[in-house]
Design an enzyme around this catalytic site. Sequence first.
Site, mmCIF file in Angstrom:
data_model
loop_
_atom_site.group_PDB
_atom_site.id
_atom_site.type_symbol
_atom_site.label_atom_id
_atom_site.label_comp_id
_atom_site.label_asym_id
_atom_site.label_seq_id
_atom_site.Cartn_x
_atom_site.Cartn_y
_atom_site.Cartn_z
ATOM 1 N N SER A 60 -0.159 10.588 7.621
ATOM 2 C CA SER A 60 -0.199 9.529 8.621
ATOM 3 C C SER A 60 -0.577 8.202 7.983
ATOM 4 C CB SER A 60 -1.215 9.875 9.711
ATOM 5 O OG SER A 60 -1.475 8.755 10.516
ATOM 6 N N TYR A 101 16.441 -4.328 -15.334
ATOM 7 C CA TYR A 101 17.148 -5.265 -14.457
ATOM 8 C C TYR A 101 18.560 -5.567 -14.952
ATOM 9 C CZ TYR A 101 12.879 -6.204 -11.854
ATOM 10 O OH TYR A 101 11.777 -6.073 -11.059
ATOM 11 N N LEU A 148 -2.851 6.947 0.854
ATOM 12 C CA LEU A 148 -2.572 6.273 2.120
ATOM 13 C C LEU A 148 -1.464 6.993 2.878
ATOM 14 C CD1 LEU A 148 -2.784 3.958 4.156
ATOM 15 C CD2 LEU A 148 -1.319 2.591 2.649
ATOM 16 N N SER A 163 11.899 -10.208 -2.780
ATOM 17 C CA SER A 163 10.496 -9.909 -2.499
ATOM 18 C C SER A 163 10.257 -9.819 -0.996
ATOM 19 C CB SER A 163 9.607 -11.009 -3.086
ATOM 20 O OG SER A 163 8.272 -10.882 -2.615
ATOM 21 N N ASP A 190 -2.748 13.942 6.432
ATOM 22 C CA ASP A 190 -2.865 12.847 5.468
ATOM 23 C C ASP A 190 -1.544 12.146 5.189
ATOM 24 O OD1 ASP A 190 -1.542 14.629 3.814
ATOM 25 O OD2 ASP A 190 -3.214 14.952 2.453
ATOM 26 N N GLU A 249 17.914 -2.323 -11.468
ATOM 27 C CA GLU A 249 17.675 -3.289 -10.406
ATOM 28 C C GLU A 249 18.641 -4.468 -10.555
ATOM 29 O OE1 GLU A 249 13.385 -3.994 -9.728
ATOM 30 O OE2 GLU A 249 13.056 -2.616 -11.406
#
Length: 741
Positions: A675, A539, A94, A314, A673, A500
Amino acid sequence: MRDRRSRCSFSRLEVILIVCLVLMIALTVVLLVLHFLNKNTDGKWSYPSPYSNNNVAEEAKYLVGVGRADCTGPVAQVPLMGYANPEQVGEGLLSRLYSRAFIVADPEHSRRVVFVSADIGMVSQRLRLEVLQQLRSKYGELYGQHNVILSGTHTHSGPGGYFQYTLFWITSKGLVRPALSSIVNGIVKSIDIAHENMKRGRLFINRGTVENSQINRSPFSYLENPESERNRYSSNTDKEMVVLKMVDEDGHDLGLISWFAVHPVSMNNSNHLVNSDNVGYASYLFEQEKNKGMLPGEGSFVAAFASSNLGDVSPNTRGPFCANTGESCDNPQSSCPVGGAAMCMARGPGNDMFESTRIIGQNIYLKAKELYEKASQEVTGPLSSAHQWVNMSAVSVELNATHTVKTCKPALGHSFAAGTIDGVGAFNFTQGSVEGDPFWDQIRDQLLGEPSNETKACHKPKPILFSTGEMTWPHPWHPDIVDVQIAAIGSLAILAVPGEFTTMSGRRLREAVKNEFESHGTQGMNVVIAGLCNVYTHYITTYEEYQVQRYEAASTIYGPHTLSAYIQLYRGLAKAIALNATEELPRGPEPPLFNVTNLTLLPALSAENAPANKNFGDVLEEVGQEYREREVAEVTFVGANPRNSAENATEHNFLTVEKYSNISSSWHVVLNDASWDTRFYWSKGSGGQSNVTIEWHIPAGTEPGVYRLRYFGHYKRRVGLLRTITVPFEGSSSAFQITAP
């Protein structure tokens, strides 16, 4: 005689005015002298360098360099890193992944700081050690573990396989050398580009609030923190964005780093296209805005949207709902009446994950753009960096004058297997488990061994599912040796944390470090957290959040006092910087570099075939003749495994969108690609055959005209019984028309 005296005398008013004039002149001289003096870091005054005057070109405080390089790697067959789902393997592209590097140096001294934000899930220890090896071979001691920070954006849609610890091999099909090499080479190349393009520049900092872009995915854990502490904040997430603006000595834009706490999980665990998620889309928008006329991924301006304390944050702002019934599952176990935790999933603001990614990414971009344009607080002062390696399995923490505790050997709790509302787990695990399950505990004991009593006691109330600190075959399952690091650029302190941090954990760490600086006479420090840096340790929750054992707490691998240990360690680094005593810090135990070169379960690349009477690159399903904006142009080709291209080309475009020019009677590339308007899908068939489908989602405002879609690939051709060679090929759709709306 009387007349002469009267001519030489002054009235009382005149005397007062003369005295005032003399005092004003003296005060003006003093202020001018002070204005042209600088104060050294040791508190002594000294004259400035000859470069200091009111000319903008000569006010540059630093040398600044920025660079960007591709680090995408294989986009097919390699499991994506983030959701720990072995079935979520790459099947196309993508958007490309990039490493973005920023170097700030003192023009008068050899001190410099390197910050890299890479579009990857997180930085692994293996990755960092290999990057440092390459930098050492190129630059000697100029860049090393002491002044180089490597941070992952935490996209969950990048290739995995770049870890040396066993746990991460399970869902990544081992160590995938092409994936690791692509990231290492991309990071080093981005640093090379920044190094080669350093120029005098200035830095400015700004901060502001981002709305409608995040929720706390573990609010019941957050509520365990003291009410008095929670009352100090207006939200259960950190909504503040910090932007560092970089310009050259003439005021021309160079780049920016934005730190904002949000998980890049707008693309969910059903996605199979490699991409950089919401923060990557924000980078794309900013770089396209500043690099006008350039293809995506090209141009000199570099915009990094780096991770921060995003542990419980999130982007799926509509919250959790049961996928089978549509009712809310916002409860302490994130579980549904029918289907349990596996049905409880959060929804983004869009109609699908692609739209949600764009919405959150654009929100972040727009706020960063506003802060960038209005940034006026200049960052000045000396550069410094402090780094240590620490054995996080055995840190003694002084909670107060009478109580000392220790961290634990790494272990994951039962709720780790439950996943989160952003990416659910498997089987019957649920969040908030403070007791083990006899069924799963027995399976663990038979296959992996029972955790020791010492480790069980250390991690309470966590029921241990995997005692990874006691599992060493074929290599240790988790790291013991961890990097802690702070880089100070004048009044900006970047805390490079190896995991995290949750919202409240990050707040406590920032406050503790800021107070430590102030206690040693360094006032007004802007303290930011850069997440997922240098080595991944899952975490870090607060002690109170740890007690209820939701996913984040179950994944706090060094036990309930992990945060206290980090606060103690980072305070020590801040003290060393404030006292200019970083050289006195103990180096600590160096991390291991295991002798693993390529241990993978990926299928081997083999000879491929085109269908009968077809060649690679031939069109199987053609585009339409005419499209309007907001429609999708689509073409399917005889394709080949994209891994062939990744393993035989440093940078390779799989597709281009081209527009025909009547003036020059030739085709011109308008998109590649990288983009976000194009999608590249690979579908594996049987008998060594596969197809590639290219989509162009035509955006509003596209100029009418004649276009075509092109495909570039490599296939394996057999020569002899045991040998194959890689052969490049290309294909093109027919020309099609885009008409005015």
